[in-house]
Design a protein around this motif. Structure first.
Motif, PDB file in Angstrom:
ATOM      1  N   PHE A 140       4.938 -13.185 -23.788  1.00 52.37           N
ATOM      2  CA  PHE A 140       4.084 -12.642 -22.734  1.00 52.37           C
ATOM      3  C   PHE A 140       2.946 -11.814 -23.327  1.00 52.37           C
ATOM      4  O   PHE A 140       1.823 -11.814 -22.807  1.00 52.37           O
ATOM      5  N   ALA A 141       3.215 -11.101 -24.409  1.00 52.23           N
ATOM      6  CA  ALA A 141       2.162 -10.325 -25.067  1.00 52.23           C
ATOM      7  C   ALA A 141       1.072 -11.245 -25.606  1.00 52.23           C
ATOM      8  O   ALA A 141      -0.127 -10.961 -25.484  1.00 52.23           O
ATOM      9  N   GLU A 142       1.476 -12.370 -26.204  1.00 53.70           N
ATOM     10  CA  GLU A 142       0.507 -13.347 -26.706  1.00 53.70           C
ATOM     11  C   GLU A 142      -0.344 -13.888 -25.562  1.00 53.70           C
ATOM     12  O   GLU A 142      -1.565 -14.037 -25.689  1.00 53.70           O
ATOM     13  N   ARG A 144      -0.952 -12.422 -22.627  1.00 58.48           N
ATOM     14  CA  ARG A 144      -1.832 -11.376 -22.095  1.00 58.48           C
ATOM     15  C   ARG A 144      -3.056 -11.185 -22.981  1.00 58.48           C
ATOM     16  O   ARG A 144      -4.168 -10.961 -22.474  1.00 58.48           O
ATOM     17  N   MET A 145      -2.864 -11.263 -24.298  1.00 57.48           N
ATOM     18  CA  MET A 145      -4.001 -11.110 -25.203  1.00 57.48           C
ATOM     19  C   MET A 145      -4.989 -12.259 -25.064  1.00 57.48           C
ATOM     20  O   MET A 145      -6.154 -12.132 -25.443  1.00 57.48           O
ATOM     21  N   ALA A 146      -4.525 -13.376 -24.498  1.00 58.18           N
ATOM     22  CA  ALA A 146      -5.414 -14.511 -24.243  1.00 58.18           C
ATOM     23  C   ALA A 146      -6.015 -14.446 -22.843  1.00 58.18           C
ATOM     24  O   ALA A 146      -6.704 -15.374 -22.421  1.00 58.18           O
ATOM     25  N   GLY A 147      -5.744 -13.348 -22.124  1.00 59.47           N
ATOM     26  CA  GLY A 147      -6.323 -13.174 -20.792  1.00 59.47           C
ATOM     27  C   GLY A 147      -5.520 -13.795 -19.669  1.00 59.47           C
ATOM     28  O   GLY A 147      -6.030 -13.960 -18.562  1.00 59.47           O
ATOM     29  N   VAL A 165       0.618 -18.687 -31.247  1.00 64.27           N
ATOM     30  CA  VAL A 165       0.833 -19.435 -30.017  1.00 64.27           C
ATOM     31  C   VAL A 165      -0.502 -20.005 -29.544  1.00 64.27           C
ATOM     32  O   VAL A 165      -1.449 -19.254 -29.284  1.00 64.27           O
ATOM     33  N   SER A 166      -0.582 -21.340 -29.475  1.00 59.46           N
ATOM     34  CA  SER A 166      -1.775 -22.001 -28.944  1.00 59.46           C
ATOM     35  C   SER A 166      -1.612 -22.159 -27.439  1.00 59.46           C
ATOM     36  O   SER A 166      -0.570 -22.629 -26.969  1.00 59.46           O
ATOM     37  N   ILE A 167      -2.641 -21.764 -26.680  1.00 57.61           N
ATOM     38  CA  ILE A 167      -2.546 -21.726 -25.220  1.00 57.61           C
ATOM     39  C   ILE A 167      -3.640 -22.599 -24.608  1.00 57.61           C
ATOM     40  O   ILE A 167      -4.818 -22.468 -24.951  1.00 57.61           O
ATOM     41  N   PHE A 168      -3.239 -23.480 -23.710  1.00 56.31           N
ATOM     42  CA  PHE A 168      -4.174 -24.342 -22.991  1.00 56.31           C
ATOM     43  C   PHE A 168      -4.017 -24.055 -21.499  1.00 56.31           C
ATOM     44  O   PHE A 168      -2.925 -24.172 -20.953  1.00 56.31           O
ATOM     45  N   GLN A 169      -5.131 -23.693 -20.859  1.00 55.94           N
ATOM     46  CA  GLN A 169      -5.078 -23.256 -19.471  1.00 55.94           C
ATOM     47  C   GLN A 169      -5.503 -24.360 -18.506  1.00 55.94           C
ATOM     48  O   GLN A 169      -6.258 -25.272 -18.865  1.00 55.94           O
ATOM     49  N   PHE A 170      -5.015 -24.239 -17.281  1.00 53.78           N
ATOM     50  CA  PHE A 170      -5.499 -25.098 -16.202  1.00 53.78           C
ATOM     51  C   PHE A 170      -6.943 -24.721 -15.878  1.00 53.78           C
ATOM     52  O   PHE A 170      -7.376 -23.585 -16.100  1.00 53.78           O
ATOM     53  N   LYS A 171      -7.687 -25.665 -15.340  1.00 57.90           N
ATOM     54  CA  LYS A 171      -9.007 -25.346 -14.797  1.00 57.90           C
ATOM     55  C   LYS A 171      -8.824 -24.438 -13.582  1.00 57.90           C
ATOM     56  O   LYS A 171      -7.752 -24.417 -12.967  1.00 57.90           O
ATOM     57  N   ASP A 172      -9.862 -23.709 -13.229  1.00 63.71           N
ATOM     58  CA  ASP A 172      -9.759 -22.728 -12.142  1.00 63.71           C
ATOM     59  C   ASP A 172      -9.253 -23.343 -10.848  1.00 63.71           C
ATOM     60  O   ASP A 172      -8.462 -22.716 -10.121  1.00 63.71           O
ATOM     61  N   PRO A 177       0.569 -21.034  -8.187  1.00 61.50           N
ATOM     62  CA  PRO A 177       1.375 -19.809  -8.278  1.00 61.50           C
ATOM     63  C   PRO A 177       2.289 -19.837  -9.502  1.00 61.50           C
ATOM     64  O   PRO A 177       2.809 -20.905  -9.871  1.00 61.50           O
ATOM     65  N   GLY A 178       2.463 -18.674 -10.118  1.00 63.28           N
ATOM     66  CA  GLY A 178       3.288 -18.627 -11.315  1.00 63.28           C
ATOM     67  C   GLY A 178       3.899 -17.261 -11.533  1.00 63.28           C
ATOM     68  O   GLY A 178       3.591 -16.292 -10.836  1.00 63.28           O
ATOM     69  N   LEU A 179       4.759 -17.191 -12.537  1.00 63.42           N
ATOM     70  CA  LEU A 179       5.427 -15.939 -12.886  1.00 63.42           C
ATOM     71  C   LEU A 179       4.412 -14.936 -13.417  1.00 63.42           C
ATOM     72  O   LEU A 179       3.729 -15.206 -14.407  1.00 63.42           O
ATOM     73  N   PRO A 180       4.271 -13.762 -12.780  1.00 65.24           N
ATOM     74  CA  PRO A 180       3.355 -12.744 -13.306  1.00 65.24           C
ATOM     75  C   PRO A 180       3.911 -12.165 -14.607  1.00 65.24           C
ATOM     76  O   PRO A 180       5.114 -11.945 -14.725  1.00 65.24           O
ATOM     77  N   ILE A 181       3.042 -11.921 -15.586  1.00 66.65           N
ATOM     78  CA  ILE A 181       3.515 -11.437 -16.884  1.00 66.65           C
ATOM     79  C   ILE A 181       2.993 -10.039 -17.208  1.00 66.65           C
ATOM     80  O   ILE A 181       3.208  -9.545 -18.308  1.00 66.65           O
ATOM     81  N   LEU A 182       2.297  -9.417 -16.259  1.00 70.85           N
ATOM     82  CA  LEU A 182       1.899  -8.024 -16.462  1.00 70.85           C
ATOM     83  C   LEU A 182       3.138  -7.144 -16.334  1.00 70.85           C
ATOM     84  O   LEU A 182       3.964  -7.353 -15.434  1.00 70.85           O
TER      85      LEU A 182
END
Length: 231
Positions: A140-142, A144-147, A165-172, A177-182
């Motif tokens: 989750f820290a990784e 969050r650092m990726a926004g 950790v390589s992160i690939f995001q969905f388009k806007d 809905p997803g698990l909040p990580i804050l």
């Protein structure tokens, strides 16, 4: 009473070999190679997070060469030729295992590991995740650092062989809905719902729609704590 003879400066016999026979350098070479294998095995067992940003081979060199270079600087009874043998064997071992790794995929995957998918379509791949030494807090820290604010933004996350950790995001327009990580959001978990809505499993991130009342355990990971999904 101290009967030791005073140390004579620039005594080349002492500096190069001290009181050891020339054949002792062969023993140093064998000891170095054995320690190289021990370091390599220890770092392999320690996992990806411990070698983050450095390859296993680079970390072995840093540890091995650092000790070999430091001891002769301070201890008069550590011969320079022995340290030189350590350097030669360490670098030779490094070159050997690097080339072996380049030519053999099984050897490379054993020594360096391989990329592992840890998130797919907003859900944590529990089986893959449990086999790695990465904790949820670290993941989750990784993110969050990726926004990232919640897992519904993450299409795929891969734990690379170097611990990154390589992160690939969905388009806007594809975010769901997803698990909040804050951190403050994760503390709001519960096992009884006060109102209907979309809720995410705190362990794997699976999102389901529930009405009021008690909720069942997650079908993906058997976890029983839920939090309101975000997004």
């Amino acid at each position: 009473m101290n009967n030791e003879e005073p140390i004579q400066a620039f005594d080349w016999q002492r500096m190069l070999l001290h009181d050891f026979p020339v054949s002792y350098l062969g023993e140093v070479a064998l000891r170095t190679f054995v320690m190289f294998l021990i370091l390599l095995t220890a770092l392999k067992i320690s996992g990806k997070r411990e070698v983050k940003q450095l390859s296993v081979f680079e970390l072995v060199l840093v540890i091995g060469l650092g000790s070999a270079a430091g001891d002769p600087m301070f201890y008069h009874d550590v011969p320079l030729l022995a340290a030189a043998v350590v350097f030669v064997v360490m670098m030779g071992s490094y070159k050997f295992f690097t080339r072996l790794s380049d030519k053999s995929k099984p050897v490379r995957e054993f020594l360096e590991g391989k990329p592992v998918y840890v998130i797919e379509n907003g859900c944590i791949l529990v089986q893959n995740f449990d086999e790695e030494d990465l904790g949820l807090d670290e993941l989750f820290a990784e993110l969050r650092m990726a926004g990232i604010e919640h897992l519904g933004q993450v299409r795929t996350a891969i734990l690379e062989h170097n611990g990154e950790v390589s992160i690939f995001q969905f388009k806007d327009d594809e975010v769901k809905p997803g698990l909040p990580i804050l951190p403050h959001k994760l503390k709001e978990s519960f096992d009884t719902l006060s109102e209907a809505g979309h809720y995410a499993c705190c362990q794997c991130g699976q999102v389901v729609e529930y009405g009021k009342g008690p909720v069942s355990t997650c079908q993906r990971c058997d976890h029983h704590r839920w939090v309101r999904a975000q997004g």
